[in-house]
Design a protein around this motif. Sequence first.
Motif, PDB file in Angstrom:
ATOM      1  N   GLN A  68      60.070  50.801 -20.764  1.00  0.00           N
ATOM      2  CA  GLN A  68      58.664  50.404 -21.320  1.00  0.00           C
ATOM      3  C   GLN A  68      58.983  49.882 -22.797  1.00  0.00           C
ATOM      4  OE1 GLN A  68      56.213  50.004 -19.132  1.00  0.00           O
ATOM      5  NE2 GLN A  68      56.643  51.359 -17.250  1.00  0.00           N
ATOM      6  N   ASP A  69      57.336  49.002 -23.618  1.00  0.00           N
ATOM      7  CA  ASP A  69      58.001  48.745 -24.554  1.00  0.00           C
ATOM      8  C   ASP A  69      59.344  48.265 -24.604  1.00  0.00           C
ATOM      9  OD1 ASP A  69      54.907  49.763 -25.332  1.00  0.00           O
ATOM     10  OD2 ASP A  69      56.340  51.420 -25.942  1.00  0.00           O
ATOM     11  N   LEU A  70      60.211  47.963 -25.794  1.00  0.00           N
ATOM     12  CA  LEU A  70      61.391  47.518 -25.890  1.00  0.00           C
ATOM     13  C   LEU A  70      62.101  47.619 -24.673  1.00  0.00           C
ATOM     14  CD1 LEU A  70      61.417  47.970 -29.455  1.00  0.00           C
ATOM     15  CD2 LEU A  70      60.765  46.003 -28.554  1.00  0.00           C
ATOM     16  N   ALA A  71      62.600  48.877 -24.728  1.00  0.00           N
ATOM     17  CA  ALA A  71      63.144  49.634 -23.847  1.00  0.00           C
ATOM     18  C   ALA A  71      63.213  49.374 -22.398  1.00  0.00           C
ATOM     19  CB  ALA A  71      63.646  51.023 -23.513  1.00  0.00           C
ATOM     20  N   ALA A  72      62.109  48.157 -21.933  1.00  0.00           N
ATOM     21  CA  ALA A  72      61.497  48.127 -20.405  1.00  0.00           C
ATOM     22  C   ALA A  72      62.972  46.774 -20.461  1.00  0.00           C
ATOM     23  CB  ALA A  72      60.173  47.125 -20.645  1.00  0.00           C
ATOM     24  N   LYS A  73      63.764  46.498 -20.978  1.00  0.00           N
ATOM     25  CA  LYS A  73      64.584  45.721 -20.833  1.00  0.00           C
ATOM     26  C   LYS A  73      66.118  46.662 -19.898  1.00  0.00           C
ATOM     27  CE  LYS A  73      63.533  41.512 -23.263  1.00  0.00           C
ATOM     28  NZ  LYS A  73      64.258  40.672 -24.513  1.00  0.00           N
ATOM     29  N   GLY A  74      66.425  47.360 -20.320  1.00  0.00           N
ATOM     30  CA  GLY A  74      67.301  48.577 -19.777  1.00  0.00           C
ATOM     31  C   GLY A  74      66.928  48.477 -18.116  1.00  0.00           C
ATOM     32  N   GLN A  75      68.042  49.056 -17.594  1.00  0.00           N
ATOM     33  CA  GLN A  75      68.307  48.687 -16.166  1.00  0.00           C
ATOM     34  C   GLN A  75      68.817  49.734 -15.566  1.00  0.00           C
ATOM     35  OE1 GLN A  75      72.379  46.468 -14.824  1.00  0.00           O
ATOM     36  NE2 GLN A  75      72.480  47.848 -13.289  1.00  0.00           N
ATOM     37  N   LEU A  76      67.715  50.353 -14.619  1.00  0.00           N
ATOM     38  CA  LEU A  76      68.213  52.196 -14.318  1.00  0.00           C
ATOM     39  C   LEU A  76      68.732  51.974 -12.754  1.00  0.00           C
ATOM     40  CD1 LEU A  76      67.167  54.798 -14.236  1.00  0.00           C
ATOM     41  CD2 LEU A  76      64.814  54.182 -12.522  1.00  0.00           C
ATOM     42  N   VAL A  77      70.160  53.329 -12.884  1.00  0.00           N
ATOM     43  CA  VAL A  77      70.830  52.749 -11.699  1.00  0.00           C
ATOM     44  C   VAL A  77      70.254  54.574 -10.995  1.00  0.00           C
ATOM     45  CG1 VAL A  77      73.318  53.891 -10.539  1.00  0.00           C
ATOM     46  CG2 VAL A  77      72.892  51.962 -13.360  1.00  0.00           C
ATOM     47  N   PHE A  78      69.646  53.641 -10.202  1.00  0.00           N
ATOM     48  CA  PHE A  78      68.869  54.758  -9.006  1.00  0.00           C
ATOM     49  C   PHE A  78      70.030  55.756  -8.183  1.00  0.00           C
ATOM     50  CE2 PHE A  78      66.000  51.140  -8.820  1.00  0.00           C
ATOM     51  CZ  PHE A  78      64.692  52.005  -8.961  1.00  0.00           C
ATOM     52  N   MET A  79      69.268  57.206  -8.339  1.00  0.00           N
ATOM     53  CA  MET A  79      70.297  58.307  -7.610  1.00  0.00           C
ATOM     54  C   MET A  79      69.525  57.692  -6.222  1.00  0.00           C
ATOM     55  SD  MET A  79      71.281  62.149  -8.908  1.00  0.00           S
ATOM     56  CE  MET A  79      72.041  61.798 -10.045  1.00  0.00           C
ATOM     57  N   VAL A  80      68.492  57.872  -5.432  1.00  0.00           N
ATOM     58  CA  VAL A  80      68.035  57.337  -4.375  1.00  0.00           C
ATOM     59  C   VAL A  80      67.720  56.247  -4.267  1.00  0.00           C
ATOM     60  CG1 VAL A  80      66.315  58.006  -2.458  1.00  0.00           C
ATOM     61  CG2 VAL A  80      67.210  60.018  -3.939  1.00  0.00           C
ATOM     62  N   ALA A  81      68.225  55.574  -3.389  1.00  0.00           N
ATOM     63  CA  ALA A  81      67.947  53.446  -3.675  1.00  0.00           C
ATOM     64  C   ALA A  81      66.970  53.692  -2.852  1.00  0.00           C
ATOM     65  CB  ALA A  81      68.785  52.884  -3.440  1.00  0.00           C
ATOM     66  N   SER A  82      66.069  54.201  -1.621  1.00  0.00           N
ATOM     67  CA  SER A  82      65.478  54.142  -0.455  1.00  0.00           C
ATOM     68  C   SER A  82      64.117  54.300  -1.755  1.00  0.00           C
ATOM     69  CB  SER A  82      65.444  55.220   0.255  1.00  0.00           C
ATOM     70  OG  SER A  82      66.804  55.199   0.816  1.00  0.00           O
ATOM     71  N   THR A  83      62.911  53.293  -1.269  1.00  0.00           N
ATOM     72  CA  THR A  83      61.488  53.087  -1.210  1.00  0.00           C
ATOM     73  C   THR A  83      61.023  53.923  -0.545  1.00  0.00           C
ATOM     74  OG1 THR A  83      61.110  51.236  -0.417  1.00  0.00           O
ATOM     75  CG2 THR A  83      62.173  51.118  -2.661  1.00  0.00           C
ATOM     76  N   ALA A  84      61.356  54.328   0.953  1.00  0.00           N
ATOM     77  CA  ALA A  84      60.347  55.163   1.169  1.00  0.00           C
ATOM     78  C   ALA A  84      61.471  56.357   2.582  1.00  0.00           C
ATOM     79  CB  ALA A  84      59.292  54.146   2.386  1.00  0.00           C
ATOM     80  N   ALA A  85      60.249  56.865   3.043  1.00  0.00           N
ATOM     81  CA  ALA A  85      61.022  57.696   4.017  1.00  0.00           C
ATOM     82  C   ALA A  85      61.477  57.662   5.174  1.00  0.00           C
ATOM     83  CB  ALA A  85      60.008  58.887   4.279  1.00  0.00           C
ATOM     84  N   PRO A  86      61.782  58.120   5.938  1.00  0.00           N
ATOM     85  CA  PRO A  86      62.769  59.125   6.518  1.00  0.00           C
ATOM     86  C   PRO A  86      64.443  59.055   5.252  1.00  0.00           C
ATOM     87  CG  PRO A  86      63.138  58.552   8.126  1.00  0.00           C
ATOM     88  CD  PRO A  86      62.461  57.285   8.143  1.00  0.00           C
ATOM     89  N   LEU A  87      64.815  60.001   4.572  1.00  0.00           N
ATOM     90  CA  LEU A  87      65.867  59.551   4.182  1.00  0.00           C
ATOM     91  C   LEU A  87      67.259  60.389   4.582  1.00  0.00           C
ATOM     92  CD1 LEU A  87      64.475  61.204   0.343  1.00  0.00           C
ATOM     93  CD2 LEU A  87      64.963  58.600   1.072  1.00  0.00           C
ATOM     94  N   ASP A  88      68.307  59.906   4.027  1.00  0.00           N
ATOM     95  CA  ASP A  88      69.588  60.607   4.603  1.00  0.00           C
ATOM     96  C   ASP A  88      69.551  61.571   4.674  1.00  0.00           C
ATOM     97  OD1 ASP A  88      70.716  57.839   6.276  1.00  0.00           O
ATOM     98  OD2 ASP A  88      71.094  56.885   4.151  1.00  0.00           O
TER      99      ASP A  88
END
Length: 247
Positions: free
Chosen positions: A100-120
């Motif tokens: 958020q704020d100034l850090a909003a431009k940071g790039q988050l690397v997801f450990m779990v890429a899925s946005t919905a279940a079911p997961l692997d």
Amino acid sequence: MTSAWHPESRGTLTVHTVNPAELNVRLAQDIAQRLAAAIQARGLAVLSVSGGKSPVALFEALRVIDIDWSRVRITLVDERCVPRSHPDSNALLVQTHLLQDLAAKGQLVFMVASTAAPLDTPATLAKAASLALTAAGVADVLVLGMGADGHTASLFPEAPNLTDALDLRNTQTCVAIELAHPPANAPYARITQTLAQILSARHIVLPLFGTDKLNTLQQAWKQATPALPISCVLQQTQTPVALWLAN
């Protein structure tokens, strides 16, 4: 935090004792300076962070510091096996309180890429997370936490595969952690960086608040033991660790 016992810096382990009201701001400034130096040296910086409630105030202090956040990759030390949009996801916590704020431009690397279940399966998720973290690069700063039981990341004392996760010869970046009795407030399987991956960071910080955690720290200070996984971080001499204590 009051006690007759006060740890002192030794070897690659540095102890900062700070007023509780100032700790998060001062630690945020220290982290930001290290990230800025990494950007200047290598063109980008990698910040690896832990989840849970403890780092929220640190995230909120860090996000308003002016560095080139567009050149900062944020990775996770551990994650719950839930979709990344789930309320208990560490990724969502980071998006809500850090990016958020100034850090909003940071790039988050997801450990779990899925946005919905079911997961692997957790093991499959851990393999995918390993690839993502390896691609992100070496962490310039890695922020750990510690539970009163001595766990750090999702390296819990009772984890069935803890021995493998703590083995410095283990070449896996991440492993799945499936506890027989997970914490009631987060009853999920987890993915965590291995000890070897954690120690690949250029600098580790561990902020601690609370008398119960100081008591655990005092035990972990004595020797490395799987009964207190954080001790394996504190007793090694490979990677600089800065302990930030509220006093």
